[in-house]
Design a protein around this motif. Structure first.
Motif, PDB file in Angstrom:
ATOM      1  N   ASP A  51       0.834  -1.210   0.000  1.00 14.85           N
ATOM      2  CA  ASP A  51       0.000   0.000   0.000  1.00 14.85           C
ATOM      3  C   ASP A  51       0.865   1.255   0.000  1.00 14.85           C
ATOM      4  O   ASP A  51       0.582   2.222  -0.712  1.00 14.85           O
ATOM      5  CB  ASP A  51      -0.940   0.009   1.209  1.00 14.85           C
ATOM      6  CG  ASP A  51      -2.046  -1.038   1.089  1.00 14.85           C
ATOM      7  OD1 ASP A  51      -2.259  -1.541  -0.037  1.00 14.85           O
ATOM      8  OD2 ASP A  51      -2.688  -1.347   2.106  1.00 14.85           O
ATOM      9  N   LEU A  52       1.909   1.237   0.824  1.00 14.90           N
ATOM     10  CA  LEU A  52       2.826   2.381   0.856  1.00 14.90           C
ATOM     11  C   LEU A  52       3.505   2.545  -0.498  1.00 14.90           C
ATOM     12  O   LEU A  52       3.682   3.664  -0.991  1.00 14.90           O
ATOM     13  CB  LEU A  52       3.880   2.194   1.951  1.00 14.90           C
ATOM     14  CG  LEU A  52       4.969   3.278   2.031  1.00 14.90           C
ATOM     15  CD1 LEU A  52       4.362   4.651   2.305  1.00 14.90           C
ATOM     16  CD2 LEU A  52       6.007   2.928   3.100  1.00 14.90           C
ATOM     17  N   ALA A  53       3.875   1.428  -1.117  1.00  9.99           N
ATOM     18  CA  ALA A  53       4.526   1.487  -2.428  1.00  9.99           C
ATOM     19  C   ALA A  53       3.633   2.204  -3.441  1.00  9.99           C
ATOM     20  O   ALA A  53       4.101   3.054  -4.209  1.00  9.99           O
ATOM     21  CB  ALA A  53       4.861   0.082  -2.918  1.00  9.99           C
ATOM     22  N   ARG A  54       2.354   1.862  -3.436  1.00 10.44           N
ATOM     23  CA  ARG A  54       1.431   2.505  -4.381  1.00 10.44           C
ATOM     24  C   ARG A  54       1.315   4.009  -4.099  1.00 10.44           C
ATOM     25  O   ARG A  54       1.244   4.821  -5.024  1.00 10.44           O
ATOM     26  CB  ARG A  54       0.050   1.846  -4.310  1.00 10.44           C
ATOM     27  CG  ARG A  54      -0.025   0.496  -5.032  1.00 10.44           C
ATOM     28  CD  ARG A  54      -1.479   0.072  -5.232  1.00 10.44           C
ATOM     29  NE  ARG A  54      -1.573  -1.039  -6.185  1.00 10.44           N
ATOM     30  CZ  ARG A  54      -1.691  -2.308  -5.839  1.00 10.44           C
ATOM     31  NH1 ARG A  54      -1.704  -2.643  -4.565  1.00 10.44           N
ATOM     32  NH2 ARG A  54      -1.789  -3.252  -6.762  1.00 10.44           N
ATOM     33  N   LEU A  69       9.622   0.973  -5.536  1.00 10.79           N
ATOM     34  CA  LEU A  69      10.017  -0.249  -6.237  1.00 10.79           C
ATOM     35  C   LEU A  69      10.793  -1.199  -5.330  1.00 10.79           C
ATOM     36  O   LEU A  69      10.854  -2.400  -5.599  1.00 10.79           O
ATOM     37  CB  LEU A  69      10.842   0.116  -7.470  1.00 10.79           C
ATOM     38  CG  LEU A  69      10.070   0.933  -8.520  1.00 10.79           C
ATOM     39  CD1 LEU A  69      11.019   1.441  -9.607  1.00 10.79           C
ATOM     40  CD2 LEU A  69       8.924   0.136  -9.117  1.00 10.79           C
ATOM     41  N   LEU A  70      11.369  -0.660  -4.253  1.00  6.53           N
ATOM     42  CA  LEU A  70      12.112  -1.491  -3.300  1.00  6.53           C
ATOM     43  C   LEU A  70      11.212  -2.095  -2.225  1.00  6.53           C
ATOM     44  O   LEU A  70      11.561  -3.123  -1.635  1.00  6.53           O
ATOM     45  CB  LEU A  70      13.223  -0.673  -2.636  1.00  6.53           C
ATOM     46  CG  LEU A  70      14.355  -0.186  -3.550  1.00  6.53           C
ATOM     47  CD1 LEU A  70      15.308   0.713  -2.776  1.00  6.53           C
ATOM     48  CD2 LEU A  70      15.115  -1.353  -4.173  1.00  6.53           C
ATOM     49  N   VAL A  71      10.072  -1.461  -1.931  1.00  3.29           N
ATOM     50  CA  VAL A  71       9.211  -1.965  -0.851  1.00  3.29           C
ATOM     51  C   VAL A  71       7.929  -2.622  -1.375  1.00  3.29           C
ATOM     52  O   VAL A  71       7.105  -3.089  -0.601  1.00  3.29           O
ATOM     53  CB  VAL A  71       8.849  -0.850   0.166  1.00  3.29           C
ATOM     54  CG1 VAL A  71      10.113  -0.245   0.765  1.00  3.29           C
ATOM     55  CG2 VAL A  71       7.977   0.232  -0.446  1.00  3.29           C
ATOM     56  N   ASN A 100      13.650  -4.355 -13.970  1.00  2.00           N
ATOM     57  CA  ASN A 100      14.505  -5.401 -13.409  1.00  2.00           C
ATOM     58  C   ASN A 100      14.044  -5.928 -12.056  1.00  2.00           C
ATOM     59  O   ASN A 100      14.201  -7.125 -11.773  1.00  2.00           O
ATOM     60  CB  ASN A 100      15.940  -4.895 -13.314  1.00  2.00           C
ATOM     61  CG  ASN A 100      16.608  -4.821 -14.670  1.00  2.00           C
ATOM     62  OD1 ASN A 100      16.833  -5.833 -15.310  1.00  2.00           O
ATOM     63  ND2 ASN A 100      16.915  -3.619 -15.139  1.00  2.00           N
ATOM     64  N   TYR A 101      13.491  -5.059 -11.216  1.00  2.00           N
ATOM     65  CA  TYR A 101      13.112  -5.483  -9.865  1.00  2.00           C
ATOM     66  C   TYR A 101      11.653  -5.911  -9.762  1.00  2.00           C
ATOM     67  O   TYR A 101      11.287  -6.616  -8.833  1.00  2.00           O
ATOM     68  CB  TYR A 101      13.354  -4.352  -8.864  1.00  2.00           C
ATOM     69  CG  TYR A 101      14.785  -3.935  -8.675  1.00  2.00           C
ATOM     70  CD1 TYR A 101      15.845  -4.631  -9.261  1.00  2.00           C
ATOM     71  CD2 TYR A 101      15.102  -2.821  -7.907  1.00  2.00           C
ATOM     72  CE1 TYR A 101      17.153  -4.235  -9.093  1.00  2.00           C
ATOM     73  CE2 TYR A 101      16.409  -2.407  -7.715  1.00  2.00           C
ATOM     74  CZ  TYR A 101      17.433  -3.120  -8.313  1.00  2.00           C
ATOM     75  OH  TYR A 101      18.741  -2.715  -8.126  1.00  2.00           O
ATOM     76  N   VAL A 102      10.821  -5.446 -10.686  1.00  2.00           N
ATOM     77  CA  VAL A 102       9.386  -5.692 -10.549  1.00  2.00           C
ATOM     78  C   VAL A 102       8.834  -6.500 -11.726  1.00  2.00           C
ATOM     79  O   VAL A 102       8.324  -7.607 -11.541  1.00  2.00           O
ATOM     80  CB  VAL A 102       8.617  -4.354 -10.393  1.00  2.00           C
ATOM     81  CG1 VAL A 102       7.121  -4.617 -10.229  1.00  2.00           C
ATOM     82  CG2 VAL A 102       9.144  -3.581  -9.176  1.00  2.00           C
TER      83      VAL A 102
END
Length: 221
Positions: A51-54, A69-71, A100-102
């Motif tokens: 939720d925080l990421a969004r 993108l990290l959380v 790359n991460y997602v």
């Protein structure tokens, strides 16, 4: 999720801002002034919070989007969300981390690869090529490698920078990972001369495909 936490995190990111880092990043098109090791430390403390990421992503702030993108939880995004996010991600580092991460960890990765590969927006198309490079190395079954080389041969020389870079990476990876295509991949690189004069620091491998391919094959032998 509370607006209070978002405000606290945004304040923390603002406090980490370094004008010298911003000046260096802006030369590469990245409008943030954060040391990425410090950003990763913030993410490690926050742990996974979708939720925080969004909410961080929705701010539009580059540093906030990198933290998002990290959380985030990569598999929690829908195909359409990822498509929208990629089209919004104009800063190179945000674009790179998103792919790359997602996206690479998403169940929608192959569907998006096919959708982005021929997109008229060269930045979006570069993401399709980045996902193709991943498949060249990890899941080449079903890929038309000679057909990819045909497209690279015809289009890479005139491609905009970020798309050209992604196509060149695919070219190099085909040459490195697939011996049957290696001679042709090197020949295409030599004739097109893309990134031949790219400034390369000591002890680093040139991104010029013939040098890159030859060096990586040498290391593997």
């Amino acid at each position: 999720m509370t607006g209070t936490q978002l405000a606290e995190v945004m304040a923390e990111l603002a406090a980490l801002e370094d004008p010298k880092m911003r000046a260096a990043n802006e030369k590469r098109g990245d409008d943030h002034g954060l040391n990425l090791s410090k950003l990763r430390a913030v993410a490690k403390r926050l742990k996974t919070q979708q939720d925080l990421a969004r909410e961080l992503w929705a701010t539009g702030d580059t540093a906030a989007r990198l933290l998002a993108l990290l959380v985030c939880r990569p598999k929690a995004f829908t195909r359409d969300e990822l498509d929208t996010m990629l089209r919004e991600a104009r800063a190179p580092k945000v674009h790179d981390w998103l792919v790359n991460y997602v996206v690479k960890k998403s169940p929608h990765a192959e569907e998006l690869r096919l959708a982005w590969f021929d997109d008229p927006d060269p930045v979006v198309a570069s993401a399709g090529w980045a996902l193709t490079t991943e498949r060249v190395t990890r899941k080449p079954d079903g890929l038309d490698l000679p057909g990819l080389l045909d497209v690279i041969e015809a289009e890479m020389k005139q491609a905009p920078d970020r798309l050209q870079w992604a196509m060149n990476h695919t070219l190099a990876q085909i040459g490195i990972d697939h011996p049957g295509q290696r001679t042709r991949a090197i020949d295409i690189g030599e004739r097109l001369e893309v990134l031949k004069d790219y400034p390369t620091p000591p002890n680093c491998t040139s991104p010029f495909a013939p040098i890159w391919i030859t060096e990586m094959v040498r290391r593997q032998s």
